[in-house]
Design a protein around this motif. Structure first.
Motif, PDB file in Angstrom:
ATOM      1  N   UNK A 137       0.550   7.334   2.772  1.00  0.00           N
ATOM      2  CA  UNK A 137       1.853   6.876   2.283  1.00  0.00           C
ATOM      3  C   UNK A 137       2.363   5.698   3.106  1.00  0.00           C
ATOM      4  N   UNK A 138       2.156   5.756   4.414  1.00  0.00           N
ATOM      5  CA  UNK A 138       2.596   4.664   5.271  1.00  0.00           C
ATOM      6  C   UNK A 138       1.827   3.383   4.968  1.00  0.00           C
ATOM      7  N   UNK A 139       0.544   3.515   4.660  1.00  0.00           N
ATOM      8  CA  UNK A 139      -0.264   2.339   4.323  1.00  0.00           C
ATOM      9  C   UNK A 139       0.177   1.688   3.018  1.00  0.00           C
ATOM     10  N   UNK A 140       0.798   2.464   2.141  1.00  0.00           N
ATOM     11  CA  UNK A 140       1.288   1.889   0.885  1.00  0.00           C
ATOM     12  C   UNK A 140       2.416   0.887   1.115  1.00  0.00           C
ATOM     13  N   UNK A 141       3.023   0.935   2.301  1.00  0.00           N
ATOM     14  CA  UNK A 141       4.087  -0.022   2.624  1.00  0.00           C
ATOM     15  C   UNK A 141       3.535  -1.409   2.912  1.00  0.00           C
ATOM     16  N   UNK A 142       2.211  -1.501   3.091  1.00  0.00           N
ATOM     17  CA  UNK A 142       1.599  -2.809   3.325  1.00  0.00           C
ATOM     18  C   UNK A 142       1.105  -2.979   4.745  1.00  0.00           C
TER      19      UNK A 142
END
Length: 431
Positions: A137-142
């Motif tokens: 989920x954190x990686x989805x922030x970019x």
């Protein structure tokens, strides 16, 4: 001065980039794994460092030949063809996200100390899966968001651990260390040899100096220096920490601990230090997990763009994150957590790192062959052949020291990946 030159990094910074990429979860959990064998594994650290230096020299030479390389395909395909380029790239990519599982094991092993829950296999399984999906989920922030998170974790996560390594010698007990020299029923030589594969997990990342050659000032001189220097720094840090910890806590206690650094801190400073060190180690390992998931997503996207993975892995969101590819990777990682579940954290960690080392070694074998055989327009000279033979010998020793079932599993993964690519992927269309 040329503007682009000012953005180049020098040999010192490049050296620490290489070293930092190797000092990760192994720093926090390998002591528990190695305590099952004893202090004799210090000799395995020395041998593993020598093998890593040999392989590092091979990659440094490849960086001179292919200064713009970004993946194994860049140096494998010219010498060995597209099938070997595919296998080296794909196996390296698979090893990266399997290795993420080992990092998740280490991170939750320390987190569980801070939470009001039991340290049971079922709790660890659920916790590791939750941690994987949280980092997804954190990686989805970019990339920018995960980079900031990782930087914070490095800064706040390593300071207390450095304190343990520097102050720990006052608590070192030579009698404890000698009593734990070899806690198996095997000879010292056998233990050293069988410990090579898990120890080499600590050196996975030695090739990153070659991969960043394009941003290093005077790469012909500085990439070899950074690669060998980074390997030596990592080797010394791991060796010193392993010896120190086994001289503070008895091997029997260390082997069953899910958080060996916190255990050592408790022996040194008292109970108050256990949650402090556990929090620091958990933060560092969690940041490493988030960062390596970012690397996995980006490397998968590049492989997809080259036709080596399904196109879904190459789809990037507007903020640059490889959302769909990481979704598949997170699901696969969750399945591996279930498959590799073990009674102790050290046992599970060893299973995972043995798998990763064997997959990575296959990619390293391709690097050795590339140097040994040369490529059209880039013949192999005496130095290249010697470095290629050295790399192959190092890989051969690592393969021979690994469990047979791990080797068979890696070969099956390689064959299935190659068959799928040739039968259904864009590899078949290029034949």
């Amino acid at each position: 001065m040329n503007a682009s030159a000012t953005r180049k990094i020098g040999p010192v910074l490049a050296t620490f980039v290489v070293a930092n990429n190797m000092i990760g979860s192994g720093f926090f959990l390998l002591p528990a794994t190695l305590a099952q064998s004893g202090g004799v594994t210090a000799l395995a650290w020395l041998l593993g460092t020598v093998l890593a230096v040999v392989l590092g020299g091979a990659f440094a030479r490849l960086a001179r030949q292919y200064p713009d390389m970004q993946s194994p395909d860049d140096y494998v395909r010219p010498a060995l063809g597209r099938d070997m380029g595919f296998l080296a790239t794909t196996l390296y990519w698979i090893s990266s996200w399997v290795g993420n599982n080992a990092i998740a094991v280490a991170a939750f092993g320390y987190l569980v100390i801070l939470l009001p829950i039991d340290d049971s296999p079922a709790v660890r399984l659920v916790g590791q899966i939750m941690l994987i999906w949280l980092m997804f989920a954190l990686n989805l922030l970019g990339p920018r968001g995960i980079a900031r998170f990782q930087s914070m974790c490095v800064i706040f996560g390593l300071l207390p651990v450095i304190a343990v390594l520097t102050a720990g010698w006052a608590s070192f007990d030579g009698d404890i260390y000698r009593a734990a020299w070899n806690v198996t029923d095997q000879s010292d030589a056998t233990v050293v040899f069988s410990s090579l594969a898990p120890i080499f997990w600590a050196f996975v990342g030695l090739e990153t100096g070659a991969m960043i050659a394009g941003v290093v000032d005077d790469p012909d001189r500085n990439v070899p220096r950074a690669t060998i220097g980074g390997i030596l720094i990592a080797g010394v840090v791991y060796l010193v920490s392993s010896v120190l910890m086994m001289g503070i806590v008895p091997a029997s206690e260390m082997a069953v601990s899910s958080a060996p650094f916190a255990l050592v801190a408790g022996k040194m400073f008292g109970a108050w230090a256990i949650p402090v060190i556990a929090a620091a180690a958990a933060l560092k390992a969690t940041g490493t997990l988030g960062g390596w998931m970012l690397v996995t997503g980006e490397s998968g996207a590049r492989a997809a763009q080259r036709g080596m993975l399904p196109s879904i892995f190459g789809r990037l969101r507007a903020n640059g994150s490889a959302g769909w590819g990481l979704l598949i990777v997170a699901a696969a990682m969750s399945a591996i957590v279930v498959i590799t579940s073990a009674p102790t954290v050290g046992d599970q960690f060893r299973v995972l790192i043995d798998m990763v080392v064997m997959l990575v070694v296959m990619a390293y074998i391709a690097a050795g062959l590339s140097l040994l055989l040369g490529a059209p327009g880039m013949p192999s000279g005496t130095r290249e052949r010697l470095l290629g033979m050295g790399a192959l010998a190092a890989c051969g020793l690592l393969v021979y020291s690994s469990p047979v079932k791990t080797l068979v599993g890696a070969l099956i993964v390689a064959l299935l990946a190659w068959a799928a690519w040739r039968g259904f992927g864009r590899g078949a269309k290029q034949a």
